[in-house]
Design an enzyme around this catalytic site. Sequence first.
Site, PDB file in Angstrom:
ATOM      1  N   LYS A   1       0.954  -1.277  -0.110  1.00  0.00           N
ATOM      2  CA  LYS A   1      -0.087  -0.072   0.077  1.00  0.00           C
ATOM      3  C   LYS A   1       0.952   1.295   0.153  1.00  0.00           C
ATOM      4  CE  LYS A   1      -4.547   0.821  -0.036  1.00  0.00           C
ATOM      5  NZ  LYS A   1      -5.507  -0.270  -0.572  1.00  0.00           N
TER       6      LYS A   1
ATOM      7  N   ASP B   1      -6.719   4.042  -4.821  1.00  0.00           N
ATOM      8  CA  ASP B   1      -7.304   3.680  -3.542  1.00  0.00           C
ATOM      9  C   ASP B   1      -8.167   4.978  -3.238  1.00  0.00           C
ATOM     10  OD1 ASP B   1      -7.627   1.676  -1.064  1.00  0.00           O
ATOM     11  OD2 ASP B   1      -7.292   3.783  -0.053  1.00  0.00           O
TER      12      ASP B   1
HETATM   13  O1  2IT Z   1      -7.911  -1.967  -1.316  1.00  0.00           O
HETATM   14  C1  2IT Z   1      -7.953  -2.331  -2.252  1.00  0.00           C
HETATM   15  O2  2IT Z   1      -7.967  -3.669  -2.544  1.00  0.00           O
HETATM   16  C2  2IT Z   1      -7.531  -1.147  -3.424  1.00  0.00           C
HETATM   17  N1  2IT Z   1      -7.319  -0.131  -3.374  1.00  0.00           N
HETATM   18  C3  2IT Z   1      -7.281  -1.838  -4.813  1.00  0.00           C
HETATM   19  C4  2IT Z   1      -5.943  -2.457  -4.949  1.00  0.00           C
HETATM   20  C5  2IT Z   1      -5.535  -2.748  -6.307  1.00  0.00           C
HETATM   21  O3  2IT Z   1      -4.290  -2.935  -6.378  1.00  0.00           O
HETATM   22  O4  2IT Z   1      -6.282  -2.914  -7.131  1.00  0.00           O
END
Ligand code: 2IT
Length: 447
Positions: free
Chosen positions: A124, A164
């Site tokens: 993240k 996100d």
């Molecule tokens: O919380 C999540 O799963 C997302 N923000 C998507 C992450 C992604 O790599 O598509």
Amino acid sequence: MKTNEIMARLQAKYPGESEYLQAVREVLESVEDTYNQHPEFEQAKIVERMVEPDRMFTFRVTWVDDNGVVRTNTGYRVQFNSAIGPYKGGLRFHRAVTPSMLKFLGFEQTFKNALTTLPMGGAKGGSDFDPVGKSNEEIMRFCQAFMYELWQCIGPDQDIPAGDVGVGSREIGYLYGMYKKLARQYNTGVLTGKGSTWGGSILRPEATGYGALYFTQNLLHKAGKDIKGCRVAISGFGNVAWGASKKAVELGAVVVAISGPDGVCEIPDGITPEMIDYMLEMRASNRNRVEDMAIRFPDRAFFTPGKKAWSVKCDIALPCAFQNELSEEDAMQLKQNGCWCCCEVSNMGCQPGAIHYFQHNGVLFAPGKAVNAGGVATSGLEMTQNASHISWSGREVDEKLHYIMDSIHKACVKYGTQADGSIDYVKGANIAGFMKVAQAMLEQGIV
Ligand code: 2IT
């Protein structure tokens, strides 16, 4: 392992990292019994290794606003775990972003990604940059300055960011443009959530919400219920709330509330397709207010400032906004108003007290890492399309997404079925995700 001992150590080491500590505690409490049946995990200290990110990058991001004023934010990328694949997870731009928030999200992402059936590790990132009130040009300059640092940390087989909260396809576009300029690499698979003409997967924008509704359908079916005609309260009005509303309406449910930081919009006769489309405009405006819906559709929606979606009478609650957005008091109010199901779509949307209340008062509950996994799963499908230089039709992607959500539900049932026949979806999701990552780590030795 003993959850309390590990938590005491982490608390002493990371005091004040409340979201991170909350997320770790929830998972460890769920998996403790199963874990302790595996002495080989204990010997390799799997859990001690799994709760720490592999590495974290922190960097200064300086940019110039529309008034010529120089501004500085902090950027981060947390590469949490690569046991089952390259690092994968979104970027969050929000004024409240801290290392604790991104560590909680990276930790959750690791187990969520394991549940998707696809080979993706957990990560993240993001920044404390606040998109509210920013112009398009300011957003672009910030994204470019952010990528100036981030590009060295990522790659299509290494770490693949996506969107996100505060990061949608516009931001991914600006980030990708700058990535190419800096890295001189033209592989679209380095980011997901791209525009559909330059490598983005059809249905990725809808995928988190659609997947959440497919999961909810499975859960209701298992409980002998049907979503048709159910009244659904949704929090937020961003990308996830939009996709969830679209699919809920398509399945015959009535969406009676959406909300924002300013309050709640009640929609007694249900949201219409035109209103769902308007959510996109509201989000793109960067005003961050849901009241605009009631101003635009005064005959169908009315706005109450300062109230949450959980004050609206409903059958099913779908938190689609932010962590800890649903408290124990909210859970009690929902139950009092007749709500009998809550599927968490936001990451850790429910406070621990709310989950406890739901589980002990006959409200069906499923956690975000299972319910919202369709988003990252479709990012995984985007990576597959990019790597093989093809693009699938909407129908193909939807079928695969549906299949993945069915598999995640099955895994929750397998690991979460209790002695009395009830299903603990929190345990089910946590154990299923955890076991897969733990086994992979064990097989890869002490690294
Ligand atoms: O919380 C999540 O799963 C997302 N923000 C998507 C992450 C992604 O790599 O598509």
